[in-house]
Write a protein that holds these residues in place. Structure first.
Motif, short mmCIF file in Angstrom:
data_model
loop_
_atom_site.label_atom_id
_atom_site.label_comp_id
_atom_site.label_asym_id
_atom_site.label_seq_id
_atom_site.Cartn_x
_atom_site.Cartn_y
_atom_site.Cartn_z
N LEU B 11 -4.43 -1.05 -23.79
CA LEU B 11 -4.96 -2.29 -23.20
C LEU B 11 -3.98 -3.45 -23.26
CD1 LEU B 11 -8.65 -2.10 -24.42
CD2 LEU B 11 -7.73 -1.57 -22.18
N LEU B 21 0.89 -12.47 -14.42
CA LEU B 21 0.60 -12.98 -13.07
C LEU B 21 0.16 -14.44 -13.12
CD1 LEU B 21 -1.26 -10.08 -11.26
CD2 LEU B 21 1.01 -10.97 -10.81
N ARG B 113 10.36 -10.92 -10.01
CA ARG B 113 9.12 -11.68 -9.84
C ARG B 113 8.08 -11.25 -10.86
NH1 ARG B 113 9.79 -10.75 -4.28
NH2 ARG B 113 10.88 -12.49 -3.34
N ARG B 115 5.20 -10.21 -10.34
CA ARG B 115 4.60 -8.98 -9.83
C ARG B 115 5.29 -7.73 -10.42
NH1 ARG B 115 5.96 -7.00 -4.50
NH2 ARG B 115 7.08 -8.92 -4.09
N TYR B 119 3.30 -5.02 -12.67
CA TYR B 119 3.18 -3.61 -12.30
C TYR B 119 3.73 -2.71 -13.40
CZ TYR B 119 2.05 -4.12 -7.27
OH TYR B 119 1.46 -4.35 -6.08
N ILE B 145 -4.06 5.25 -11.21
CA ILE B 145 -3.48 3.92 -11.45
C ILE B 145 -1.96 4.01 -11.38
CG2 ILE B 145 -3.19 2.03 -13.09
CD1 ILE B 145 -5.90 2.42 -14.07
N ALA B 148 -0.94 3.95 -7.82
CA ALA B 148 -1.00 2.62 -7.20
C ALA B 148 0.17 1.76 -7.64
CB ALA B 148 -2.32 1.94 -7.56
N TRP B 151 3.36 2.70 -6.05
CA TRP B 151 3.43 2.16 -4.69
C TRP B 151 3.99 0.74 -4.71
CZ3 TRP B 151 0.28 -1.95 -2.89
CH2 TRP B 151 0.40 -2.21 -1.53
N GLU B 158 10.39 -4.97 -0.66
CA GLU B 158 9.73 -5.32 0.60
C GLU B 158 10.55 -4.98 1.83
OE1 GLU B 158 7.96 -9.19 0.70
OE2 GLU B 158 7.59 -9.21 -1.44
N LEU B 163 9.08 0.30 1.74
CA LEU B 163 7.62 0.30 1.88
C LEU B 163 7.13 1.66 2.37
CD1 LEU B 163 7.07 -3.27 3.33
CD2 LEU B 163 6.37 -2.43 1.08
N ILE B 167 4.62 4.23 0.41
CA ILE B 167 3.39 4.82 0.93
C ILE B 167 3.44 6.33 0.80
CG2 ILE B 167 2.04 5.19 3.04
CD1 ILE B 167 2.60 2.38 3.84
N LEU B 170 2.77 7.33 -2.72
CA LEU B 170 1.35 7.17 -3.05
C LEU B 170 0.51 8.29 -2.44
CD1 LEU B 170 -1.02 5.56 -4.17
CD2 LEU B 170 -1.06 4.26 -2.06
N LEU C 392 -6.43 -1.66 -2.02
CA LEU C 392 -6.22 -0.51 -2.91
C LEU C 392 -7.56 -0.04 -3.46
CD1 LEU C 392 -3.03 -1.51 -4.93
CD2 LEU C 392 -3.20 0.05 -3.03
N LEU C 397 -8.67 3.59 -5.33
CA LEU C 397 -7.78 3.70 -6.48
C LEU C 397 -8.40 2.97 -7.67
CD1 LEU C 397 -4.28 3.19 -4.87
CD2 LEU C 397 -5.38 5.29 -5.57
N PRO C 398 -8.30 3.56 -8.85
CA PRO C 398 -8.78 2.88 -10.03
C PRO C 398 -7.84 1.73 -10.37
CG PRO C 398 -7.71 4.93 -10.62
CD PRO C 398 -7.72 4.85 -9.14
N VAL C 437 -3.33 1.21 3.02
CA VAL C 437 -2.08 0.84 2.36
C VAL C 437 -1.05 0.40 3.41
CG1 VAL C 437 -0.17 1.74 1.04
CG2 VAL C 437 -2.47 2.25 0.35
N ALA C 441 0.90 -3.01 3.46
CA ALA C 441 2.36 -3.01 3.46
C ALA C 441 2.90 -3.82 4.63
CB ALA C 441 2.89 -1.58 3.50
N PHE C 445 3.43 -7.83 2.71
CA PHE C 445 4.84 -7.90 2.32
C PHE C 445 5.72 -8.31 3.50
CE2 PHE C 445 3.09 -4.64 -0.66
CZ PHE C 445 3.06 -5.48 -1.75
N GLY C 446 6.99 -8.36 3.22
CA GLY C 446 7.94 -8.68 4.28
C GLY C 446 8.19 -10.18 4.36
#
Lengths: 216, 480, 534
Positions: B11, B21, B113, B115, B119, B145, B148, B151, B158, B163, B167, B170, C392, C397-398, C437, C441, C445-446
């Protein structure tokens, strides 16, 4: 002639009138023919009321007379009379084919209802079959007609079919129910009419084939 | 106590990710390292406690509904060992990233970043969750998880190519997860529970369905044929991410759940082992064939990862035929390969950072200009190829020993094991070939113009070199 | 407050506020404030009272009011709660969204008043649909939802929105006319076999007498009801109106259409399913639901993957999810029904979030074209994160909620002996995930276009989305006890509880002492015998 025979015959007349509604060239004449059809429906209610000694059905026939014979046709006559789009007239099925389709629907409905074993409706099965067929005839009208006004009439036909079924099988339903259904269908017709007018005003067409901005 | 520690390990990173974030941008990398450190301390303490308690396997049910456990924790030598590896490597990657993701990077000048760290932290937490999970649902939950997160991380820059690769990763792993869905659902409908331990009580059909489901899911995550296509493309990810996802953690999900399945089920139908062995050998040969045309160091490493994972699948599948040694060798190889391959990826990243390229033909004479990178490259290559005294040797040796032992019983195994051995020798030759071109000699223009290696990167590389030397001893003594 | 007072207030407040909002167009300068105030009052009352009513049902027995016309059991309570929560949140979002539209001249004040009027009217009709016990009133209410929302769909008065409104009203009224036919068949059937025919109008009473209904008519009426209300629920092949209406309506309305309206129709289908299962056994309705369900998923998945329009993509995703719910109902059994009900809740939350997010994007970029929208994360970072998480989550997705219910659907299917169907279903869900997704995407993004001004749209458009995301997270990780109980009770309502589930494990949610995280941890040693050897 017994009461049930009258009912069954009048029900047959419904199919004829609905074919006329579908076949009519102008929305105003469709509206008048629809009023005629509703009159037949009212007659059926009265005949049923006499045959079955159902007091409720007198009330039904009065409300139907007010709403379906007068109000709805009047609204449509006034609101749709001015709308014209010659290009939209026409159907995927020509009239003879339409009649054939109607005949097939009636036959199919009879077959489907053949196995129903409710004592209350044994002698009225033909009328019941007609009501079911009438419902599908309305659907057929919506699917085959290019003019969006005809689609509104198609809905009205479907609704008459359901109404007849209700009268045949459930005339003991509370009056409020019948009023609810009637009001709802009036509102539906009014709103459809409003949207159709808006479409005619904004897009200048009544042809359903022109409504193709949204796809996929 | 162990339960609290395990929960903390799972956790804390999630909490850290949320904080990262919400906190100001500049704090992200410090929060990332802090929480990764906290998780590492807690998993290390957990391991210590487990050791003190005599390394007795145990499970704890946490979320129960009626009599059905949805999520629980399992503690044994394997979960604590692998749990430590994935969390500790997560910390190292966080530290490394703080230097790598900066404006000074020659290939990708870019400040990391929030993010990214979020992640990464979620990934660490999910990995810990998967490793300690005692139910198939728990495994599936964290399995998805990690999908995700991968991904988000693979597509982090980006760029359209990244990208797309994200995908692809994923989706292919998600297709793999279908196996796990089916396995979990089947287990539930047959036994009324999701617990891994109940797998032993399945009938023959149930065992086949559940085990093949798990194997299929494992192929997806561990990039084995026919679900391998995502891994080479995933090299679009930032290099520290490749090190973590594609060497240490995500690809290990597959082999780990397969190992857990085998251990929990006890008597696994032999047909599963046969299919596992055959697919492992096919993937092994495919992966090796794909080494040859690669010029990009990272793509070479991706294919190398695929073959190394095949070794683990081979080992685990052999263990189905009753070889204890193969099981231990396989588990040890999960542990060892994580460190060795991470080191290799991070060396590749260090090349990008200092020289602006990781294309092998442009890298020459590394040892004179960037001695630490030269040494690291050498250590990593030898560890992967399985040269003593580096860690890869010991676990591979165990696998081969087990395989040849079993081939007395199952004669058809012999040619397969010989194929695998050939691959091992050939890949050693291939790494030696690149080693000779890259490390000694006169520096190429890119290498000559290299900037110094930042301290965090140096630190991480040194730690990993030490680990490649001693990880197999840790694994051996821990597994007993 | 007695239950009948509660229900009457719940129904009359939105109706009154709706009429008031229509009237404010003549209030001159104060129109906007007055209409907004009435709207806000209404949605807060609806949200609060709906949850109150649901909790009353949870604690006690079903609420019956208005001479048996209104009835809320735990099944209805779930849907009522959804109308309340999602209606309230999208209502708040509406305030932010529509004031933005007003300030930028997309609509005028009179339209705004109409919007609030129709919004609350729509809310009223949906509340009526989920609380109806009178079979005919159920139909009337569903028909009324169409009529109330048609103007919302055509609000902008453009070519495409008028076209969408036309398709919406014609397909749905025609569809629902089938529903009427089904209703009439059931009612008259019941009226002619029951000793006291006046009771035949009530769902609860018909249910008690279900066994004596004529089988042929019951078969027929279920087909009619499924076609009729299935049209409204967006099941293939009657779904044609749905992508048009959902994409052309203002975004908060799209959210309401997708997250609540479809459920109202679904509830009616479930009510018929209960009746029909009791009358002729579950095999027939289940088969129909399964076939429509899997077809809906398949067709929607195909449209999702090729879709270039964000809101249409989300609309097809609604078709897909409704299909999944129908499939799960069709699988049946305690687990299947449970999964279906959970999925209903979960889909609503996720879809409301995403439609609100698409509204923010639409305002920012002026387009829903996936090829034109780029770099949301840089333009509006919070919206970007919320949309990413939402997509998502919706993809299954969990740690979000949709994963949980999708997993239950699969488990139910495999338990019921449909492994191949479930694998096909999982593959189709993977396609859906790919579509979602890909959407994220290419939009989130971008690089962001120069022309788009950076910055969020304000708290009113973000807060509802954030609340939804938190709810989704909660529903995905530790489902609150109350929700679990409500769903469990509802499941036994659907299964008609006299056939109790076979084992306690089959309906685990019902056992009262449930361990939540950390509460009841038990250590069982040596679970993995082989591991001990290592």
């Amino acid at each position: 002639m017994t009461g049930t025979l009258i009912v069954n015959n009048l029900a047959g007349l419904l199919i004829v009138t609905s074919l006329m509604v579908i076949g009519a060239k102008r929305p105003t004449s469709s509206a008048l023919l629809y009023a005629l059809q509703s009159l037949v429906l009212v007659a059926i209610f009265l005949a049923l009321a006499v045959t079955k000694q159902a007091e409720e059905l007198y009330l039904w026939s009065i409300t139907s007379l007010v709403t379906k014979v007068v109000l709805v046709p009047y609204v449509m006559y006034r609101a749709l009379g001015s709308l014209r789009d010659p290009e939209a007239d026409g159907s995927i099925l020509s009239m003879p084919w339409m009649m054939l389709a109607a005949a097939i629907t009636v036959l199919a409905s009879f077959l489907v209802l053949d196995s129903v074993r409710l004592p209350a409706i044994t002698d009225l099965k033909p009328a019941l079959g007609v009501s079911l067929a009438h419902f599908f005839l309305g659907l057929l009208c919506i699917v085959t007609q290019r003019n969006i006004l005809k689609q509104i009439f198609g809905y009205c036909l479907m609704e008459n079919g359901a109404h007849l079924t209700l009268a045949l099988m459930a005339y003991k339903a509370p009056e409020l129910v019948e009023i609810g259904i009637a009001t709802d269908s009036i509102f539906a017709v009014v709103i459809m009419t409003l949207i159709a007018r808006k479409i005619h005003r904004t897009l200048n067409t009544l042809n359903v084939n022109q409504l193709t901005a949204l796809k996929g | 106590m162990m339960q609290t520690l395990a929960l903390a390990t799972i956790l804390l990173p999630f909490v850290g990710a949320a904080l990262t974030l919400l906190a100001p941008k500049t704090a992200a990398k410090w929060l990332g390292q802090l929480f990764a450190l906290a998780a590492t301390i807690s998993v290390a303490t957990l391991g210590y406690q487990f050791h003190l308690a005599g390394q007795m396997p145990s499970t704890v049910d946490l979320i129960k509904i009626g009599d059905t456990t949805l999520f629980g924790l399992t503690f044994d030598s394997i979960s604590t060992l692998i749990g430590f590896a994935v969390v500790f490597l997560g910390l190292l990657v966080c530290v490394y990233s703080s230097a790598y993701l900066s404006e000074g990077n020659r290939e990708h000048p870019h400040e990391g970043r929030p993010r990214y760290y979020a992640y990464l932290l979620v990934f660490i937490g999910a990995m810990a969750g998967l490793v300690f999970s005692s139910t198939l649902v728990g495994q599936l939950f964290f399995f998805e998880i990690t999908g995700a997160c991968s991904w988000g991380l693979i597509g982090y820059y980006e760029k359209p190519k990244g990208l797309r690769a994200a995908i692809k990763a994923l989706l292919i792993t998600h297709i793999g997860s279908i196996g796990l869905y089916v396995a979990a659902a089947w287990l539930f409908s047959a036994t009324g529970t999701f617990s891994l331990s109940s797998m032993a009580g399945l009938d023959e059909t149930g065992k086949l369905v559940v085990m093949f489901g798990i194997l299929f899911a494992a192929w997806g995550k561990s990039a084995q044929l026919p679900l391998h296509a995502w891994l080479p493309e995933a090299m679009e990810a930032p290099t520290p991410i490749s090190a973590y996802l594609h060497a240490a953690s995500m690809v290990k999900v597959g082999v780990y759940i397969f190992a857990r399945g085998i251990i929990s089920m006890g008597n696994v139908p032999h047909i599963v082992g046969t299919v596992g062995v055959i697919m492992a050998i096919i993937t092994l040969l495919y992966g090796f064939a794909m080494y040859l045309p690669q010029k990009d160091l990272k793509r070479l490493l991706a294919y190398s990862t695929i073959t190394q994972l095949s070794y683990i699948f081979l080992a685990l599948s052999l263990s189905i035929f009753g070889s204890e040694l193969a099981l231990k060798g396989g588990i040890a190889h999960i542990f060892n390969h994580a460190f060795a391959k991470s080191l290799f990826f991070l060396v590749a990243g260090a090349f990008s950072y200092t020289c602006g390229t990781r294309l092998l033909p442009s890298l020459r004479g590394v040892i004179s200009r960037l001695p630490l990178l030269g040494v690291s490259f050498c250590v990593a290559a030898m560890a992967i190829a399985g040269v003593p005294p580096f860690n890869g040797f010991f676990s591979k040796y165990a696998i081969f020993a087990a395989g040849f032992n079993l081939s007395h019983q199952f004669i058809l195994l012999l040619p397969l094991m010989i194929l695998a051995l050939t691959e091992s020798v050939a890949s050693f030759a291939w790494f030696l070939n690149w080693f000779g071109k890259v490390v000694p000699g006169k520096p190429s223009a890119e290498v000559a113009a290299a900037q110094p290696v930042p301290l965090p990167i140096k630190l991480v590389l040194v730690v990993l070199i030490i680990m490649t030397l001693c990880s197999s001893f840790i694994a051996a003594s821990w597994l007993g | 407050m007695t239950s009948s007072e509660l229900l009457v207030t719940l129904l009359s407040v939105p109706l009154a506020c709706s009429l008031f909002a229509f009237a404010t167009r003549w209030a001159g300068d104060a129109a906007r404030q007055l209409a907004t105030a009435a709207h806000l009052f209404s949605i807060v009352v609806v949200g609060g009272l709906a949850l109150l009513a649901a909790s009353k049902v949870l604690l006690g027995t079903p609420l019956i009011a208005g001479n048996h016309w209104l009835y809320i059991d735990s099944l209805g309570a779930i849907f009522l709660g959804l109308v309340g929560v999602v209606g309230c949140l999208t209502g708040v979002y509406s305030i932010g969204y529509m004031s933005h539209e007003l300030e930028h001249g997309e609509i005028d004040t009179a339209t705004l008043c109409n919007y609030y009027g129709f919004f609350n009217l729509f809310l009223f009709t949906m509340l009526l649909a989920v609380t109806a016990n009178n079979l005919i009133m159920m139909w009337v209410a569903v028909e009324a939802t169409t009529l109330g929302s048609t103007f919302l769909v055509g609000l902008y008065g453009q070519r495409s929105s008028l076209e969408a409104a036309w398709k919406y009203i014609i397909i749905c009224t025609v569809g629902v006319a089938f529903g009427l036919y089904g209703t009439v068949l059931i009612y008259s059937n019941a009226a002619s076999v029951m000793s006291q025919p006046e009771g035949a109008i009530f769902w609860t009473v018909v249910l008690e007498n279900a066994k004596s209904l004529d089988p042929t008519l019951v078969h027929l009426s279920f087909v009619f009801a499924l076609i009729g209300f299935g049209t409204k629920a967006g099941l293939f092949p009657m779904h044609a109106w749905l992508p048009d209406a959902h994409s052309e309506a203002p975004s908060p309305t799209s959210a309401l259409l997708s997250a609540v309206l479809l459920n109202c129709a679904l509830l009616i289908i479930i009510r018929y399913y209960i009746l029909v299962s009791k009358a002729i056994g579950p095999a027939f309705p289940q088969t129909l639901l399964m076939v429509l369900g899997i077809l809906s998923i398949a067709v929607a998945a195909f449209f999702i993957i090729v879709q270039r329009d964000m809101k249409r993509l989300l609309a097809y995703s609604s078709v897909e999810n409704m299909g999944l719910i129908a499939l799960s109902l069709g699988i049946g059994g305690p687990l299947g029904v449970l999964a279906a009900l959970f999925h209903t809740i979960n889909h609503s939350l996720a879809k409301a979030l995403l439609f609100c997010g698409s509204g923010n994007i639409l305002i920012k970029y002026g387009t829903r074209d996936l090829d034109a929208v780029k770099g949301v994360l840089k333009v509006a970072p919070i919206t970007g994160i919320l949309i990413t998480a939402g997509a998502l989550a919706l993809g299954g997705l969990p740690p979000f909620n949709v994963f949980v219910s999708e997993f239950f659907v699969i488990t139910a299917g495999i338990k019921a002996g449909h492994p191949v169907l479930m694998i096909i279903c999982l593959l189709l869900l993977t396609v859906v995930l790919a579509g979602l997704v890909r959407m994220v995407a290419s939009t989130v993004f971008g690089p962001s276009p120069e022309a788009v001004q950076k910055g969020e749209l304000g708290a009113l458009t973000l807060l509802p989305m954030a609340v939804l995301l938190v709810l989704m997270l909660v529903m995905g990780t530790c489902v609150p006890q109350s929700v679990r109980q409500l769903v469990a009770h509802a499941t036994s309502v659907v299964l008609n509880s006299d056939e109790q589930p076979d084992t306690q494990m089959a309906l685990p949610w019902q056992s009262p002492e449930q361990g939540k995280k950390d509460e009841k941890a038990e250590v069982s040693a040596a679970s993995a015998p082989v591991a001990a050897g290592i």
